[in-house]
Design a protein around this motif. Structure first.
Motif, short mmCIF file in Angstrom:
data_model
loop_
_atom_site.label_atom_id
_atom_site.label_comp_id
_atom_site.label_asym_id
_atom_site.label_seq_id
_atom_site.Cartn_x
_atom_site.Cartn_y
_atom_site.Cartn_z
N LEU A 62 0.87 -1.19 -0.04
CA LEU A 62 -0.01 0.02 0.02
C LEU A 62 0.88 1.31 -0.04
CD1 LEU A 62 -2.79 -0.92 2.74
CD2 LEU A 62 -3.16 -0.56 0.07
N ALA A 97 -5.53 -3.37 -0.41
CA ALA A 97 -5.31 -4.66 0.26
C ALA A 97 -6.11 -5.10 1.05
CB ALA A 97 -3.88 -4.26 0.93
N ILE A 122 -3.57 0.06 9.89
CA ILE A 122 -4.28 0.46 8.79
C ILE A 122 -4.92 2.01 8.74
CG2 ILE A 122 -6.02 0.12 7.22
CD1 ILE A 122 -5.05 -2.97 7.37
N GLY A 136 -7.00 -0.26 3.28
CA GLY A 136 -6.74 -1.94 3.51
C GLY A 136 -7.91 -2.23 4.13
#
Length: 207
Positions: A87, A94, A111, A118
């Motif tokens: 990422l 992701a 994240i 993500g």
């Protein structure tokens, strides 16, 4: 991926009583891209630690021209080091698959801290692969060593339609094993990774 381990499972056995609550005791350092040098907390877990910087640097040098806009799957995610690095370096999205609820929650928090695109799925890799299918361009597959997970996961990825036409698959397994992968996966690169071997495959359309 994110954790190196011995022949035992990287997670406590089901039903095992923990001696203390989970806590962040380590740091994951992202090494390239938009989040370069960002450091994120890693939970204390036996055998759980980020994939070493040297291996990540090698792998992402291989993937340098493949990441922009890619859809990425990080199976057996653990710390999520590989998916987060992807990422940081331009992947569009992701998905991270992790069974341990505390580890999954820590990954979700990291994240959110990054503001990255993500998503964490808290379930086993095989349960995830048995669910609704979305093809991925890059898959990181780093299962527990010496437990036979790699063969089933590779087969499910190919047979259930999880891979784009020319997907890249990074598989890390114990060094003494001969990988059994689908016939249309062509070995592209290889690196020694601690007590394992990291292999990058390119998928080609099956005949």
């Amino acid at each position: 991926m994110n954790r190196r381990r011995s022949s035992s499972s990287k997670r406590p056995a089901r039903g095992t009583r923990r001696a203390a609550p989970s806590r962040a005791s380590g740091r994951l350092r992202l090494i390239g891209g938009d989040y370069r040098r960002r450091q994120l907390p890693v939970l204390e877990r036996p055998g759980l630690r980020p994939t070493p910087d040297r291996i990540r640097e090698t792998l992402f040098n291989w993937l340098a021209f493949e990441l922009a806009g890619a859809h990425v799957l990080d199976l057996y995610a653990g710390t999520g080091a590989l998916g987060l690095e992807a990422l940081s370096r331009g992947a569009a999205q992701a998905f991270f698959v992790e069974t341990d609820s505390d580890v999954a929650a820590s990954l979700s928090a990291n994240i959110a801290t990054l503001g990255a695109n993500g998503h964490v799925q808290r379930q086993t890799a095989m349960a995830f692969l048995a669910g609704p299918v979305t093809p991925f361009d890059i898959v990181f597959l780093d299962p527990p060593f010496r437990q036979g997970h790699a063969v089933d996961a590779c087969q499910a990825l190919e047979e259930h339609g999880w891979l784009s036409e020319e997907a890249l698959i990074y598989l890390e397994i114990e060094h003494e094993s001969v990988p059994r992968v689908p016939a249309n996966w062509q070995l592209h690169r290889e690196v020694r990774a601690g007590d394992g071997i990291g292999r990058l495959y390119r998928r080609h359309r099956a005949a």
